[in-house]
Design a protein around this motif. Sequence first.
Motif, short mmCIF file in Angstrom:
data_model
loop_
_atom_site.label_atom_id
_atom_site.label_comp_id
_atom_site.label_asym_id
_atom_site.label_seq_id
_atom_site.Cartn_x
_atom_site.Cartn_y
_atom_site.Cartn_z
N ASP A 26 40.85 21.36 -118.30
CA ASP A 26 42.10 20.94 -118.04
C ASP A 26 42.55 19.32 -117.91
N THR A 28 43.22 15.64 -119.64
CA THR A 28 44.03 14.85 -120.96
C THR A 28 43.37 13.69 -121.15
N THR A 62 45.42 19.18 -123.29
CA THR A 62 44.18 19.27 -122.68
C THR A 62 43.11 19.31 -123.36
#
Length: 97
Positions: A26, A28, A62
């Motif tokens: 998750d 980025t 992500t």
Amino acid sequence: MEPVYDLMTRLLSEYFGVPEEQLTPDATFERLDIDSLAQVEMVTLLEDRLKVTLGEPPAGATLGEIAARIERLVAAGTVGAQPQAPADAVAPAGPVR
């Protein structure tokens, strides 16, 4: 072949010094402080290793989403695919002397 997500996290750690504990599905690029130039370098590394044309990752995507997108490209048989110029495109002129 190494799973795309594993390849991405290994490259982020080895080439960009991102601590492994920060590399989660998750995360980025923005959260990992990977600037736009480093993102381009990352895409180039992935393209070279996977023999696929990727383009820019979607903003805010992500690592898990990016890996899934790349895996879809590979599975769809777009490996090594290069964008083709339209048939009526004019080739750029060479350097002026």
